[in-house]
Design a protein around this motif. Sequence first.
Motif, PDB file in Angstrom:
ATOM      1  N   ILE A 130      -3.509  -3.998  -6.730  1.00  0.00           N
ATOM      2  CA  ILE A 130      -3.797  -2.567  -6.692  1.00  0.00           C
ATOM      3  C   ILE A 130      -3.707  -1.963  -8.094  1.00  0.00           C
ATOM      4  CG2 ILE A 130      -2.876  -0.337  -5.907  1.00  0.00           C
ATOM      5  CD1 ILE A 130      -2.207  -1.749  -3.234  1.00  0.00           C
ATOM      6  N   THR A 163      -6.214   3.488   6.511  1.00  0.00           N
ATOM      7  CA  THR A 163      -6.362   2.056   6.769  1.00  0.00           C
ATOM      8  C   THR A 163      -7.592   1.796   7.626  1.00  0.00           C
ATOM      9  OG1 THR A 163      -3.946   1.806   6.732  1.00  0.00           O
ATOM     10  CG2 THR A 163      -5.215  -0.006   7.673  1.00  0.00           C
ATOM     11  N   ALA A 197       0.832  -1.208   0.000  1.00  0.00           N
ATOM     12  CA  ALA A 197       0.000   0.000   0.000  1.00  0.00           C
ATOM     13  C   ALA A 197       0.864   1.254   0.000  1.00  0.00           C
ATOM     14  CB  ALA A 197      -0.931  -0.003   1.211  1.00  0.00           C
ATOM     15  N   GLU A 224       2.427   1.701  -3.478  1.00  0.00           N
ATOM     16  CA  GLU A 224       1.424   2.050  -4.489  1.00  0.00           C
ATOM     17  C   GLU A 224       0.641   3.307  -4.139  1.00  0.00           C
ATOM     18  OE1 GLU A 224       0.920   0.680  -7.389  1.00  0.00           O
ATOM     19  OE2 GLU A 224       2.353  -0.956  -7.177  1.00  0.00           O
ATOM     20  N   ILE A 257      -1.017   6.070   5.269  1.00  0.00           N
ATOM     21  CA  ILE A 257      -1.910   5.175   4.524  1.00  0.00           C
ATOM     22  C   ILE A 257      -3.276   5.105   5.213  1.00  0.00           C
ATOM     23  CG2 ILE A 257      -2.256   2.839   3.635  1.00  0.00           C
ATOM     24  CD1 ILE A 257       0.136   4.302   2.407  1.00  0.00           C
ATOM     25  N   SER A 277      -1.754   3.741  -1.928  1.00  0.00           N
ATOM     26  CA  SER A 277      -3.158   3.326  -1.992  1.00  0.00           C
ATOM     27  C   SER A 277      -3.737   3.129  -0.601  1.00  0.00           C
ATOM     28  CB  SER A 277      -3.273   2.009  -2.768  1.00  0.00           C
ATOM     29  OG  SER A 277      -4.577   1.463  -2.662  1.00  0.00           O
ATOM     30  N   SER A 323      -6.524   1.450  -7.594  1.00  0.00           N
ATOM     31  CA  SER A 323      -6.465   2.417  -6.483  1.00  0.00           C
ATOM     32  C   SER A 323      -5.081   3.014  -6.262  1.00  0.00           C
ATOM     33  CB  SER A 323      -6.932   1.741  -5.178  1.00  0.00           C
ATOM     34  OG  SER A 323      -6.066   0.669  -4.817  1.00  0.00           O
ATOM     35  N   VAL A 356      -6.168   1.139   2.060  1.00  0.00           N
ATOM     36  CA  VAL A 356      -6.290  -0.310   2.172  1.00  0.00           C
ATOM     37  C   VAL A 356      -7.238  -0.676   3.306  1.00  0.00           C
ATOM     38  CG1 VAL A 356      -4.370  -0.660   3.800  1.00  0.00           C
ATOM     39  CG2 VAL A 356      -4.898  -2.436   2.122  1.00  0.00           C
TER      40      VAL A 356
END
Length: 310
Positions: A300, A78, A38, A41, A76, A43, A306, A45
């Motif tokens: 991902i 989450t 994550a 990327e 991130i 992104s 994402s 999660v």
Amino acid sequence: MPLVGTTEMFKKAYEGHYAIGAFNVNNMEIIQGIMEAAKEENSPVILQASEGARNYAGQEYIVGLVKIALQDYPEIPTALHLDHGSSYEICKACIDGGFSSVMYDGSKHPYEENVRITKQIVGYAHDKGVVVEAELGRLAGVEDLVSVDAKDAIFTDPDQAAEFVELTGCDSLAIAIGTSHGAYKYKGDPYLDYDRLEKVGKLLPDYPIVLHGASTVIPEFVEQCNAYGGKVLGAKGVPEDMLRKAATMAVCKINIDTDIRLAMTSAIRKALAEDPSNFDPRGYLKPAREAVKQMVMHKIEAVLGSANTI
């Protein structure tokens, strides 16, 4: 950053025509691999724990590991989600124990009973600032060692789905349109009912839909498992392009569990076969963690869409 609910991430996903990956976690290495992916990327999660994971690792261990992960990756967004909660009591225990999202799976009950219990859980969860996913329709396959026969699978009725959301106030809804749990999803050709999904989307505009049983059962992991002594024969998942299309529609959350298991197990089998003298768990869990990371990064990019959405 503390744990977040899914409301904001689903809103952005719906508008951006992508989905958030909800990855099942059972231990430290899986959580580490997912969070590393994550981060790379960029992104959001969802880390999700099933009742089986709670029984295996213990709820406090899972919550503790996720909290440590948040310290390492504060940037991130989450969510910690209960996957397939089977009762009000289990959902309540997770809400009280620090989960930011819970799923109540009342699909085994008659419709009226599903509505009643879901509404009860929504009332408790919303008072605590926790979001609720519900399920309408039944998926075939094996979820946490509980098998649902294909003949018992029930596709979700779009009109009933819209009514269900109105009656319960649930924040997202898992529907059945052709996915199934486990590694053996299809005997024939893969199929997703996009017309049904489109109708649900029209009846519930801007509302997040969830796909369960959505691992693709990546062939390279199956082949590697079998090459190093495994017996995963005839496994078949949902093609990635089919899932990507669903993610551009009303689907905002895609659950992935089987592919994590296959990635991890294939890496462990390979490591032990190549060095039979190795009895240090770190020696085979490190490549397993890396396999989870690489697999999640691939999801991902190729399935969820994402990447770079934070």
